[in-house]
Design a protein around this motif. Structure first.
Motif, PDB file in Angstrom:
ATOM      1  N   ILE A 179       0.895  -1.112   0.003  1.00 18.70           N
ATOM      2  CA  ILE A 179      -0.408  -0.133   0.045  1.00 18.70           C
ATOM      3  C   ILE A 179       0.638   1.049  -0.094  1.00 18.70           C
ATOM      4  CG2 ILE A 179      -1.633   0.828   0.943  1.00 18.70           C
ATOM      5  CD1 ILE A 179      -2.829  -1.229   0.014  1.00 18.70           C
ATOM      6  N   ALA A 180       1.795   1.589   0.701  1.00 15.39           N
ATOM      7  CA  ALA A 180       2.377   2.354   0.996  1.00 15.39           C
ATOM      8  C   ALA A 180       3.511   2.486  -0.056  1.00 15.39           C
ATOM      9  CB  ALA A 180       3.248   2.330   2.216  1.00 15.39           C
ATOM     10  N   THR A 181       3.799   4.506  -0.121  1.00  9.70           N
ATOM     11  CA  THR A 181       4.137   4.581  -1.727  1.00  9.70           C
ATOM     12  C   THR A 181       5.543   5.560  -1.543  1.00  9.70           C
ATOM     13  OG1 THR A 181       3.059   6.741  -1.737  1.00  9.70           O
ATOM     14  CG2 THR A 181       2.355   5.244  -2.832  1.00  9.70           C
ATOM     15  N   ALA A 182       6.103   5.373  -0.030  1.00  3.87           N
ATOM     16  CA  ALA A 182       7.114   6.198   0.895  1.00  3.87           C
ATOM     17  C   ALA A 182       7.264   5.769   2.513  1.00  3.87           C
ATOM     18  CB  ALA A 182       6.969   7.594   0.812  1.00  3.87           C
ATOM     19  N   HIS A 183       8.487   5.790   2.507  1.00  2.00           N
ATOM     20  CA  HIS A 183       8.657   4.935   4.176  1.00  2.00           C
ATOM     21  C   HIS A 183       9.454   5.622   4.694  1.00  2.00           C
ATOM     22  CE1 HIS A 183       7.146   1.391   2.666  1.00  2.00           C
ATOM     23  NE2 HIS A 183       7.287   1.153   4.184  1.00  2.00           N
ATOM     24  N   VAL A 184       9.240   6.153   6.471  1.00  2.00           N
ATOM     25  CA  VAL A 184      10.220   7.279   6.741  1.00  2.00           C
ATOM     26  C   VAL A 184      10.509   6.448   8.442  1.00  2.00           C
ATOM     27  CG1 VAL A 184      10.430   9.847   8.734  1.00  2.00           C
ATOM     28  CG2 VAL A 184       9.786   9.119   5.175  1.00  2.00           C
ATOM     29  N   VAL A 185      11.736   6.709   8.643  1.00  2.43           N
ATOM     30  CA  VAL A 185      11.935   5.715  10.035  1.00  2.43           C
ATOM     31  C   VAL A 185      12.253   6.847  11.023  1.00  2.43           C
ATOM     32  CG1 VAL A 185      13.862   5.797   9.302  1.00  2.43           C
ATOM     33  CG2 VAL A 185      13.212   3.735  11.314  1.00  2.43           C
ATOM     34  N   PHE A 186      11.516   6.143  12.155  1.00  2.00           N
ATOM     35  CA  PHE A 186      11.814   7.370  13.955  1.00  2.00           C
ATOM     36  C   PHE A 186      12.974   6.597  14.474  1.00  2.00           C
ATOM     37  CE2 PHE A 186       7.518   8.942  12.941  1.00  2.00           C
ATOM     38  CZ  PHE A 186       7.052  10.263  13.053  1.00  2.00           C
ATOM     39  N   GLY A 187      13.688   6.776  15.195  1.00  2.00           N
ATOM     40  CA  GLY A 187      14.754   6.481  16.262  1.00  2.00           C
ATOM     41  C   GLY A 187      14.594   7.982  16.953  1.00  2.00           C
ATOM     42  N   GLU A 188      13.632   6.437  18.322  1.00  2.00           N
ATOM     43  CA  GLU A 188      13.590   6.967  19.254  1.00  2.00           C
ATOM     44  C   GLU A 188      14.925   5.919  20.587  1.00  2.00           C
ATOM     45  OE1 GLU A 188      10.410   6.262  23.093  1.00  2.00           O
ATOM     46  OE2 GLU A 188      10.321   5.750  20.977  1.00  2.00           O
ATOM     47  N   ILE A 189      15.156   8.260  20.763  1.00  2.00           N
ATOM     48  CA  ILE A 189      16.794   8.325  21.521  1.00  2.00           C
ATOM     49  C   ILE A 189      16.289   8.440  23.474  1.00  2.00           C
ATOM     50  CG2 ILE A 189      18.855   9.352  21.963  1.00  2.00           C
ATOM     51  CD1 ILE A 189      18.978  10.342  19.258  1.00  2.00           C
ATOM     52  N   ASP A 190      16.614   6.917  23.648  1.00  2.00           N
ATOM     53  CA  ASP A 190      16.381   7.251  25.462  1.00  2.00           C
ATOM     54  C   ASP A 190      17.626   7.847  26.260  1.00  2.00           C
ATOM     55  OD1 ASP A 190      14.093   6.250  25.591  1.00  2.00           O
ATOM     56  OD2 ASP A 190      14.607   4.274  25.414  1.00  2.00           O
ATOM     57  N   VAL A 191      18.703   7.518  25.448  1.00  2.00           N
ATOM     58  CA  VAL A 191      20.219   8.084  26.876  1.00  2.00           C
ATOM     59  C   VAL A 191      20.839   8.374  24.936  1.00  2.00           C
ATOM     60  CG1 VAL A 191      22.381   7.026  27.482  1.00  2.00           C
ATOM     61  CG2 VAL A 191      19.986   5.865  28.853  1.00  2.00           C
ATOM     62  N   PHE A 192      21.349   9.565  24.788  1.00  2.00           N
ATOM     63  CA  PHE A 192      21.904   9.475  23.457  1.00  2.00           C
ATOM     64  C   PHE A 192      23.624   9.372  23.380  1.00  2.00           C
ATOM     65  CE2 PHE A 192      24.424  12.706  20.732  1.00  2.00           C
ATOM     66  CZ  PHE A 192      24.088  12.538  19.966  1.00  2.00           C
ATOM     67  N   PRO A 193      23.998   8.831  22.929  1.00  2.00           N
ATOM     68  CA  PRO A 193      25.497   8.053  22.910  1.00  2.00           C
ATOM     69  C   PRO A 193      26.709   9.342  22.822  1.00  2.00           C
ATOM     70  CG  PRO A 193      24.276   7.158  20.502  1.00  2.00           C
ATOM     71  CD  PRO A 193      23.374   8.028  21.795  1.00  2.00           C
ATOM     72  N   ASP A 194      26.840   9.909  23.457  1.00  2.00           N
ATOM     73  CA  ASP A 194      27.913  10.894  23.404  1.00  2.00           C
ATOM     74  C   ASP A 194      29.426  10.690  24.262  1.00  2.00           C
ATOM     75  OD1 ASP A 194      26.550  10.935  25.951  1.00  2.00           O
ATOM     76  OD2 ASP A 194      27.619  13.015  25.436  1.00  2.00           O
ATOM     77  N   THR A 195      28.996   9.309  25.189  1.00  2.00           N
ATOM     78  CA  THR A 195      30.521   8.195  25.424  1.00  2.00           C
ATOM     79  C   THR A 195      30.319   7.733  25.126  1.00  2.00           C
ATOM     80  OG1 THR A 195      29.648   8.678  27.559  1.00  2.00           O
ATOM     81  CG2 THR A 195      30.326  10.806  27.094  1.00  2.00           C
ATOM     82  N   ASP A 196      31.262   6.500  25.250  1.00  2.00           N
ATOM     83  CA  ASP A 196      31.692   5.495  25.434  1.00  2.00           C
ATOM     84  C   ASP A 196      31.802   4.565  26.548  1.00  2.00           C
ATOM     85  OD1 ASP A 196      32.209   2.672  25.702  1.00  2.00           O
ATOM     86  OD2 ASP A 196      34.006   2.648  23.927  1.00  2.00           O
ATOM     87  N   CYS A 197      30.058   3.906  27.757  1.00  2.00           N
ATOM     88  CA  CYS A 197      30.297   3.915  28.660  1.00  2.00           C
ATOM     89  C   CYS A 197      31.296   2.490  28.608  1.00  2.00           C
ATOM     90  CB  CYS A 197      29.219   2.982  29.071  1.00  2.00           C
ATOM     91  SG  CYS A 197      28.010   2.183  28.023  1.00  2.00           S
TER      92      CYS A 197
END
Length: 319
Positions: free
Chosen positions: A176-194
């Motif tokens: 059915i769809a003619t276009a797809h867009v993905v959502f990325g949901e971020i809980d903890v932004f990876p700005d450091t290597d834990c």
């Protein structure tokens, strides 16, 4: 939902009500200059509970800009109706004299421009039905998606964009769809290597900072991993939108670096949204009064504009 037949005269009348000349619109409708059919947009996300406000904000921003937008939502009680009687004993099924009735479609007007073509409508209906198990389908019921196809066909001549709102967002819709867009949901932004830490000035430990390119790689693996390794065929994505459920610990320059790496990887960046700390209703669109609030709509206008540009740049056809 309005039911309009696909005729040149009706298309011309709709254009004339929007301020155009009827004769010119009719000539365009009967030639190759007729407007192309609207995109049927499917958002993809691993978890959709916190993303309905984002979809509602984008749709409201489109409507405010003069587009006619339909939110086509899958009825929630589909399984209750189609699977009624499954797993029950034969004697119990015999006692039931009437099958459960399918849910009736519902339509509501969320917003309408008082002086322009902008329109935002929500239509909820069953998307598919299941026929009884037969010998030739290996014990699985046959799924019939003709209700969704009929709902889309019914809206093609009335709306500029149709947004599909399925119960589960993690799989694409190639029928059915003619276009797809993905959502990325971020809980903890990876700005450091834990996993690797350094001693801080006060004796505390802190993670090793990541570069924007490293952060982008982590985001792809953490938030978009549901798209990879799937048995489904490859699918063309029209872009990626990020929503952070907390304040971002990085600045705009850092995010631009993340976007550049996403673009290099073939994921067109369309913007960043901040959900905020307040809890959002789970799997619910914004209230109609909220989508009529200009301050609410302005939050989503930049993302909506970029997504509209991305859809306008691609051919109107199946993925």
């Amino acid at each position: 939902m309005p039911k309009n037949q696909s005729t040149a005269a009706q298309t011309a009348r709709r254009a004339s009500r929007s301020g155009g000349k009827y004769t010119e619109a009719l000539r365009r409708a009967t030639t190759n200059d007729a407007p192309r059919p609207p995109h049927v947009l499917r958002f993809l996300a691993e978890r959709s509970g916190n993303l309905y406000h984002l979809v509602g904000g984008i749709a409201a921003a489109w409507a405010y800009s003069g587009q006619r937008v339909l939110l086509l939502e899958e009825a929630e009680d589909y399984w209750r109706w189609t699977m009624s009687g499954v797993g029950r004993s034969r004697s119990r099924r015999k006692k039931e004299t009437e099958p459960a009735a399918p849910p009736e479609p519902t339509t509501s007007m969320l917003w309408s421009s008082p002086d322009g073509p902008g329109l935002l409508t929500r239509h909820t209906c069953m998307w598919e039905t299941r026929h009884p198990v037969q010998e030739n389908n290996c014990g699985f019921p046959h799924t019939d998606r003709s209700p969704l196809a009929a709902a889309v066909a019914d809206a093609i001549d009335t709306y500029d964009v149709i947004v599909l709102l399925p119960r589960y967002w993690s799989y694409p819709d190639r029928e059915i769809a003619t276009a797809h867009v993905v959502f990325g949901e971020i809980d903890v932004f990876p700005d450091t290597d834990c996993r690797t830490v350094l001693p801080g000035p006060g004796g505390e430990e802190k993670g090793v900072p990541l570069s924007p390119e490293q952060s982008a790689a982590v985001l792809r693996e953490r938030c978009l991993g549901f798209l990879f390794g799937s048995p489904h065929l490859p699918i063309a994505l029209d872009g990626v939108i990020w929503q952070s459920n907390w304040e971002l610990p990085v600045d705009a320059d850092y995010l631009e670096g993340v976007d550049r790496d996403m673009n290099r990887a073939g994921l067109r960046p369309l913007g960043w949204s901040l959900a905020g700390r307040r809890p959002l209703p789970h799997k619910q669109l914004p209230e109609p009064d909220q989508m009529k609030d200009p301050s609410f709509v302005r939050r989503f206008q930049p993302i909506a504009a970029r997504l509209r540009t991305a859809l306008a740049a691609r051919p109107a056809g199946r993925n």
